[in-house]
Design a protein around this motif. Structure first.
Motif, PDB file in Angstrom:
ATOM      1  N   ASN A  37     -15.391 -14.212  41.994  1.00 32.92           N
ATOM      2  CA  ASN A  37     -14.853 -13.448  40.869  1.00 32.92           C
ATOM      3  C   ASN A  37     -15.977 -12.887  39.999  1.00 32.92           C
ATOM      4  N   THR A  38     -17.111 -12.627  40.620  1.00 34.38           N
ATOM      5  CA  THR A  38     -18.264 -12.082  39.924  1.00 34.38           C
ATOM      6  C   THR A  38     -18.506 -10.653  40.388  1.00 34.38           C
ATOM      7  N   ILE A  39     -18.553  -9.762  39.429  1.00 29.20           N
ATOM      8  CA  ILE A  39     -18.838  -8.359  39.734  1.00 29.20           C
ATOM      9  C   ILE A  39     -20.329  -8.147  39.551  1.00 29.20           C
ATOM     10  N   ASP A  40     -20.991  -7.750  40.624  1.00 27.50           N
ATOM     11  CA  ASP A  40     -22.422  -7.507  40.580  1.00 27.50           C
ATOM     12  C   ASP A  40     -22.652  -6.077  40.089  1.00 27.50           C
ATOM     13  N   HIS A  41     -22.428  -5.889  38.803  1.00 30.88           N
ATOM     14  CA  HIS A  41     -22.544  -4.564  38.206  1.00 30.88           C
ATOM     15  C   HIS A  41     -22.869  -4.728  36.732  1.00 30.88           C
ATOM     16  N   LEU A  42     -23.180  -3.626  36.065  1.00 31.07           N
ATOM     17  CA  LEU A  42     -23.535  -3.677  34.656  1.00 31.07           C
ATOM     18  C   LEU A  42     -22.328  -3.843  33.744  1.00 31.07           C
ATOM     19  N   PHE A  43     -21.177  -3.372  34.187  1.00 29.66           N
ATOM     20  CA  PHE A  43     -19.953  -3.455  33.414  1.00 29.66           C
ATOM     21  C   PHE A  43     -18.795  -3.512  34.392  1.00 29.66           C
ATOM     22  N   CYS A  44     -17.627  -3.851  33.911  1.00 36.58           N
ATOM     23  CA  CYS A  44     -16.467  -3.979  34.784  1.00 36.58           C
ATOM     24  C   CYS A  44     -15.944  -2.592  35.125  1.00 36.58           C
ATOM     25  N   LEU A  49     -14.691  -3.629  41.116  1.00 32.03           N
ATOM     26  CA  LEU A  49     -13.525  -4.503  40.988  1.00 32.03           C
ATOM     27  C   LEU A  49     -12.664  -4.438  42.245  1.00 32.03           C
ATOM     28  N   LEU A  50     -12.455  -3.246  42.769  1.00 30.97           N
ATOM     29  CA  LEU A  50     -11.633  -3.091  43.973  1.00 30.97           C
ATOM     30  C   LEU A  50     -12.281  -3.729  45.198  1.00 30.97           C
ATOM     31  N   GLU A  51     -13.600  -3.813  45.201  1.00 33.08           N
ATOM     32  CA  GLU A  51     -14.297  -4.464  46.317  1.00 33.08           C
ATOM     33  C   GLU A  51     -14.014  -5.967  46.363  1.00 33.08           C
ATOM     34  N   LEU A  52     -13.593  -6.557  45.241  1.00 34.30           N
ATOM     35  CA  LEU A  52     -13.273  -7.985  45.198  1.00 34.30           C
ATOM     36  C   LEU A  52     -11.857  -8.287  45.672  1.00 34.30           C
TER      37      LEU A  52
END
Length: 178
Positions: A37-44, A49-52
């Motif tokens: 549940n971790t997004i490897d990005h600067l912001f949501c 998000l869809l990749e998760l």
């Protein structure tokens, strides 16, 4: 441009923005998410998000492209038509100094708008296989942070008083360093 017309345009933009935001928020919330549940990005952002998602995000991608197309094409068309009219009008100015002044005023706006649109275009329109994750992060940083940051700086440097203050500050700093 009357106050009534500008108020209607503002209301229409607000309502359209709220509607699109609502749709793009509700549809992904219907997806199933499992695993990390971790997004490897600067912001949501929507794409990471869809990749998760464990379920198929095809409908969300389709929605984004269907709603995003007019949202991108209409303002871009307005900007291109406006700048075409501006350029043809400026080219009719008889003095070279007048043309230079008009083009220098328009160029700063065009640079900011171009930087914003091209970075967004490359993040959301180009296939995800073309961009690496780090490149996507850098481009996202450009359109979310750098463009709004640089915008007032570019426009304020057009002001003679601010130019003078920046030059004086820079000059004092150089003299104090030496």
């Amino acid at each position: 441009m009357t106050i009534s017309f500008s108020s209607k345009l503002s209301a229409m933009c607000w309502l359209l923005g709220i509607f699109v935001s609502f749709i793009v928020t509700v549809t992904p919330s219907e997806l199933n998410f499992c695993g990390p549940n971790t997004i490897d990005h600067l912001f949501c952002d929507l794409v990471p998000l869809l990749e998760l998602s464990c379920s198929d995000p095809f409908i969300v991608h389709l929605e984004v492209y269907i709603m995003g197309t007019p949202i991108v094409i209409i303002p871009t068309t307005i900007i291109v038509v406006s700048y075409t009219n501006i350029v043809t009008t400026v080219l009719r100015i008889p003095s070279t100094t007048g043309r230079q002044k008009a083009f220098s005023t328009c160029s700063s706006h065009l640079i900011v708008v171009s930087m914003y649109y091209w970075t967004m275009f490359s993040v959301y329109i180009l296939p995800t296989k073309v961009l690496t994750l780090s490149m996507s992060k850098i481009l996202s940083l450009l359109y979310t942070v750098f463009t709004p940051f640089i915008n007032p700086i570019i426009y304020s440097l057009r002001n003679k008083d601010i130019k003078k203050a920046v030059q004086e500050t820079f000059y004092k700093h150089i003299i104090n360093v030496n």
